[in-house]
Design an enzyme around this catalytic site. Structure first.
Site, PDB file in Angstrom:
ATOM      1  N   ARG A 121       0.820  -1.237   0.000  1.00 11.90           N
ATOM      2  CA  ARG A 121       0.000   0.000   0.000  1.00 11.90           C
ATOM      3  C   ARG A 121       0.845   1.275   0.000  1.00 11.90           C
ATOM      4  O   ARG A 121       0.396   2.339   0.387  1.00 11.90           O
ATOM      5  CB  ARG A 121      -0.969   0.025   1.187  1.00 11.90           C
ATOM      6  N   LYS A 143       2.895  11.254 -11.662  1.00 10.91           N
ATOM      7  CA  LYS A 143       2.079  10.363 -12.496  1.00 10.91           C
ATOM      8  C   LYS A 143       2.846   9.060 -12.649  1.00 10.91           C
ATOM      9  O   LYS A 143       3.980   9.069 -13.138  1.00 10.91           O
ATOM     10  CB  LYS A 143       1.849  10.963 -13.889  1.00 10.91           C
ATOM     11  N   GLU A 185       9.762  18.791 -25.006  1.00 12.24           N
ATOM     12  CA  GLU A 185       8.967  19.117 -23.800  1.00 12.24           C
ATOM     13  C   GLU A 185       9.391  20.478 -23.239  1.00 12.24           C
ATOM     14  O   GLU A 185       8.579  21.210 -22.679  1.00 12.24           O
ATOM     15  CB  GLU A 185       9.105  18.029 -22.731  1.00 12.24           C
ATOM     16  N   LYS A 227       6.824  22.989 -14.202  1.00 12.70           N
ATOM     17  CA  LYS A 227       6.006  21.793 -13.953  1.00 12.70           C
ATOM     18  C   LYS A 227       5.571  21.755 -12.485  1.00 12.70           C
ATOM     19  O   LYS A 227       4.414  21.451 -12.186  1.00 12.70           O
ATOM     20  CB  LYS A 227       6.761  20.516 -14.328  1.00 12.70           C
ATOM     21  N   GLU A 237      -4.884  16.565 -11.858  1.00 15.84           N
ATOM     22  CA  GLU A 237      -5.365  16.878 -13.203  1.00 15.84           C
ATOM     23  C   GLU A 237      -6.883  16.982 -13.295  1.00 15.84           C
ATOM     24  O   GLU A 237      -7.511  16.394 -14.177  1.00 15.84           O
ATOM     25  CB  GLU A 237      -4.847  15.843 -14.206  1.00 15.84           C
ATOM     26  N   ARG A 241      -3.907  21.150 -14.870  1.00 15.31           N
ATOM     27  CA  ARG A 241      -2.714  20.364 -15.234  1.00 15.31           C
ATOM     28  C   ARG A 241      -2.736  19.948 -16.704  1.00 15.31           C
ATOM     29  O   ARG A 241      -1.706  19.627 -17.285  1.00 15.31           O
ATOM     30  CB  ARG A 241      -2.587  19.146 -14.303  1.00 15.31           C
ATOM     31  N   ASN A 245      -0.440  19.211 -21.494  1.00 18.97           N
ATOM     32  CA  ASN A 245      -0.736  18.355 -22.642  1.00 18.97           C
ATOM     33  C   ASN A 245      -0.697  19.104 -23.968  1.00 18.97           C
ATOM     34  O   ASN A 245      -1.091  18.548 -24.999  1.00 18.97           O
ATOM     35  CB  ASN A 245      -2.125  17.750 -22.440  1.00 18.97           C
ATOM     36  N   HIS A 248       0.143  17.325 -27.152  1.00 20.84           N
ATOM     37  CA  HIS A 248       0.053  15.881 -26.905  1.00 20.84           C
ATOM     38  C   HIS A 248      -1.207  15.253 -27.506  1.00 20.84           C
ATOM     39  O   HIS A 248      -1.237  14.047 -27.723  1.00 20.84           O
ATOM     40  CB  HIS A 248       0.095  15.595 -25.405  1.00 20.84           C
ATOM     41  N   HIS A 252      -0.144  12.122 -29.293  1.00 16.91           N
ATOM     42  CA  HIS A 252      -0.506  10.762 -28.880  1.00 16.91           C
ATOM     43  C   HIS A 252      -1.126   9.994 -30.046  1.00 16.91           C
ATOM     44  O   HIS A 252      -0.885   8.791 -30.211  1.00 16.91           O
ATOM     45  CB  HIS A 252      -1.504  10.791 -27.717  1.00 16.91           C
ATOM     46  N   HIS A 265       8.558   9.935 -28.273  1.00 19.70           N
ATOM     47  CA  HIS A 265       7.433  10.700 -27.720  1.00 19.70           C
ATOM     48  C   HIS A 265       7.609  12.196 -28.051  1.00 19.70           C
ATOM     49  O   HIS A 265       6.682  12.849 -28.526  1.00 19.70           O
ATOM     50  CB  HIS A 265       7.388  10.473 -26.204  1.00 19.70           C
TER      51      HIS A 265
HETATM   52  P1  NAD Z   1      12.950   5.630 -21.928  1.00 27.76           P
HETATM   53  O1  NAD Z   1      12.820   5.562 -20.468  1.00 27.76           O
HETATM   54  O2  NAD Z   1      12.518   4.448 -22.706  1.00 27.76           O
HETATM   55  O3  NAD Z   1      14.459   5.972 -22.290  1.00 27.76           O
HETATM   56  C1  NAD Z   1      14.837   6.058 -23.650  1.00 27.76           C
HETATM   57  C2  NAD Z   1      16.078   5.234 -23.938  1.00 27.76           C
HETATM   58  O4  NAD Z   1      17.220   5.911 -23.410  1.00 27.76           O
HETATM   59  C3  NAD Z   1      16.096   3.844 -23.313  1.00 27.76           C
HETATM   60  O5  NAD Z   1      16.603   2.935 -24.245  1.00 27.76           O
HETATM   61  C4  NAD Z   1      17.035   4.005 -22.123  1.00 27.76           C
HETATM   62  O6  NAD Z   1      17.674   2.824 -21.783  1.00 27.76           O
HETATM   63  C5  NAD Z   1      18.020   5.015 -22.672  1.00 27.76           C
HETATM   64  N1  NAD Z   1      18.699   5.818 -21.644  1.00 27.76           N
HETATM   65  C6  NAD Z   1      18.163   6.378 -20.544  1.00 27.76           C
HETATM   66  N2  NAD Z   1      19.058   7.156 -19.934  1.00 27.76           N
HETATM   67  C7  NAD Z   1      20.207   7.064 -20.635  1.00 27.76           C
HETATM   68  C8  NAD Z   1      21.476   7.642 -20.495  1.00 27.76           C
HETATM   69  N3  NAD Z   1      21.746   8.528 -19.553  1.00 27.76           N
HETATM   70  N4  NAD Z   1      22.440   7.306 -21.397  1.00 27.76           N
HETATM   71  C9  NAD Z   1      22.158   6.431 -22.407  1.00 27.76           C
HETATM   72  N5  NAD Z   1      20.954   5.875 -22.603  1.00 27.76           N
HETATM   73  C10 NAD Z   1      19.992   6.199 -21.735  1.00 27.76           C
HETATM   74  O7  NAD Z   1      12.166   6.886 -22.535  1.00 27.76           O
HETATM   75  P2  NAD Z   1      11.844   8.346 -21.981  1.00 27.76           P
HETATM   76  O8  NAD Z   1      11.663   9.180 -23.180  1.00 27.76           O
HETATM   77  O9  NAD Z   1      12.764   8.774 -20.909  1.00 27.76           O
HETATM   78  O10 NAD Z   1      10.430   8.123 -21.281  1.00 27.76           O
HETATM   79  C11 NAD Z   1       9.293   7.736 -22.020  1.00 27.76           C
HETATM   80  C12 NAD Z   1       8.274   7.196 -21.039  1.00 27.76           C
HETATM   81  O11 NAD Z   1       7.947   8.232 -20.124  1.00 27.76           O
HETATM   82  C13 NAD Z   1       6.979   6.760 -21.695  1.00 27.76           C
HETATM   83  O12 NAD Z   1       6.599   5.521 -21.154  1.00 27.76           O
HETATM   84  C14 NAD Z   1       5.982   7.836 -21.283  1.00 27.76           C
HETATM   85  O13 NAD Z   1       4.669   7.344 -21.165  1.00 27.76           O
HETATM   86  C15 NAD Z   1       6.530   8.269 -19.959  1.00 27.76           C
HETATM   87  N6  NAD Z   1       6.169   9.636 -19.551  1.00 27.76           N
HETATM   88  C16 NAD Z   1       5.674   9.814 -18.305  1.00 27.76           C
HETATM   89  C17 NAD Z   1       5.350  11.084 -17.865  1.00 27.76           C
HETATM   90  C18 NAD Z   1       4.867  11.273 -16.462  1.00 27.76           C
HETATM   91  O14 NAD Z   1       4.463  12.397 -16.120  1.00 27.76           O
HETATM   92  N7  NAD Z   1       4.913  10.252 -15.628  1.00 27.76           N
HETATM   93  C19 NAD Z   1       5.546  12.199 -18.692  1.00 27.76           C
HETATM   94  C20 NAD Z   1       6.086  11.993 -19.972  1.00 27.76           C
HETATM   95  C21 NAD Z   1       6.394  10.697 -20.402  1.00 27.76           C
HETATM   96  N1  GLY Z   2       3.354  14.866 -18.545  1.00 36.54           N
HETATM   97  C1  GLY Z   2       2.116  15.462 -18.226  1.00 36.54           C
HETATM   98  C2  GLY Z   2       1.816  15.538 -16.780  1.00 36.54           C
HETATM   99  O1  GLY Z   2       2.636  15.192 -15.961  1.00 36.54           O
HETATM  100  O2  GLY Z   2       0.747  15.935 -16.423  1.00 36.54           O
END
Ligand code: NAD
Ligand code: GLY
Length: 358
Positions: A121, A143, A185, A227, A237, A241, A245, A248, A252, A265
């Protein structure tokens, strides 16, 4: 080092931004919570690159530590992967004082946050983001989610980390495509809230592209501060918030229609921002100069600005399936000026059709 605070009453935390911070994480974790154990969740490649530095500081703090390596890629954000991690936590007798630490990009951060929110939990978790996208966006704001075969981020919960540590040195190994994905972003933050940040990006794009440390620290700290302010106003949200987007809604749809493999992305969001600006222009919310500046900046960063060959009808249908769409109404974040936006809860499809044609 820059220290920012995100003020969410008893869920408040700090975001620390600077060079060479990995070795200090152990000390900070100890000061924050007295953990019974620390479990680092990461990818094998990130562990090879940065696990040593992180563990060095942690071993000095004398916290029993485990590392869990999960495969790279969006597929790891799954209930199946989460279950494998729960199994290990139970096997190691991890209790409620166990701290989980996400070392990686958004995939690792979202997965670790989801497990932290649900294991027993809720146990504390720390974000140590290593992609630019995770440093400016996903590690802040709480998130967390895993994907469902029928939709991305469908199973999740709002759950804030206890600390975010952004070590700028980790960006040195980040592939260029991933770096640019994060820049997209940052452009978004300029458009939605901060004309000065947008101008800074226009003037400094070459320095940013060549990873100038001062420029990087400035854009990451400014993005995190924006942010944090947005999340403080509307953590769950309910409305405001959604400004995060911008770009997006179409982004998306592009990601989904191209199978999440053609564009990062950030690239899909970059195209989405250009078309959100075109839509704003079609709806008389902004002048042509605003669209021109947004498109020009995105181009300067080497990000795409043109829609791939997709049918407008398919894009609109995909937007209807987005979890942000409610009561069959497509919601858009429109731009009025650089630094000023408007949430439009119902946009006529004819306007969207027209904007997508341009
Ligand atoms: P990712 O986590 O897949 O990383 C991209 C690639 O970079 C991977 O292959 C990883 O191994 C590599 N990598 C990471 N750090 C590295 C480094 N320092 N050196 C070399 N390689 C490295 O992708 P991302 O773009 O970081 O994240 C995308 C994800 O984030 C999606 O799942 C998306 O839904 C999520 N997201 C979440 C939020 C949120 O608010 N929680 C916001 C935006 C995106
Ligand atoms: N990435 C959008 C949010 O965190 O709300």
């Amino acid at each position: 080092m820059k220290r920012l605070n995100i003020d969410l009453a008893d869920r408040s935390y700090e975001i620390l931004i600077g060079q060479g911070l990995l070795e200090k994480v152990g000390e900070w974790v100890l000061a924050l919570v007295k953990p019974s154990r620390l479990v680092i969740i990461t990818h094998p490649s990130i562990n090879r690159l940065y696990g040593g530095k992180l563990s060095k500081g942690i071993s000095q703090a004398n916290i029993p530590t485990h590392v869990i390596e999960v495969p790279e890629g969006e597929k790891s954000k799954s209930l199946e992967q989460a279950e494998k991690i729960y199994d290990k936590l139970i096997e190691w007798k991890c209790d409620r004082k166990t701290v989980l630490l996400a070392l990686g990009g958004g995939v690792i951060g979202d997965l670790t946050g989801f497990i932290a929110a649900t294991y027993m939990r809720g146990v504390p978790f720390i974000q140590v983001p290593t992609t630019l996208l995770a440093q400016v966006d996903s590690s802040v704001g709480g998130k967390t989610a895993v994907n469902h075969p029928l939709g991305k981020n469908m199973i999740g919960v709002f759950y804030q980390p206890r600390l975010v540590v952004v070590d700028l040195e980790t960006l040195k190994s980040l592939p260029e495509k991933e770096y640019k994905s994060g820049i997209s972003e940052v452009v978004k933050y300029g458009v939605i809230e901060d004309a000065r940040l947008f101008e800074y990006l226009e003037n400094q794009f070459q320095n940013i592209l060549s990873h100038d440390p001062k420029a990087l620290e400035h854009i990451i700290a400014t993005s995190c501060a924006i942010k944090a302010r947005v999340v403080e106003k509307d953590e769950r949200e309910s409305h405001y918030r959604m400004v995060l987007n911008f770009g997006h809604t179409i982004g998306h749809a592009i990601e989904s229609l191209t199978g999440y493999s053609t564009y990062t992305h950030g690239e899909a969001v970059a195209i989405g921002m250009v078309y959100a600006a075109k839509l704003s222009e079609v709806m008389d919310r902004c002048g042509e100069d605003v669209t021109r500046r947004i498109t020009g900046l995105i181009k300067n960063f080497g990000l795409p600005t043109q829609l791939p060959s997709l049918e407008a009808g398919d894009i609109i249908q995909s937007m209807h399936l987005d979890k942000k769409t409610t009561h069959q109404k497509i919601r858009f974040i429109l731009v009025k000026d650089i630094g000023s936006i408007e949430i439009m809860d119902q946009v006529e499809e004819s306007y969207i059709q027209e904007a997508l044609k341009n």
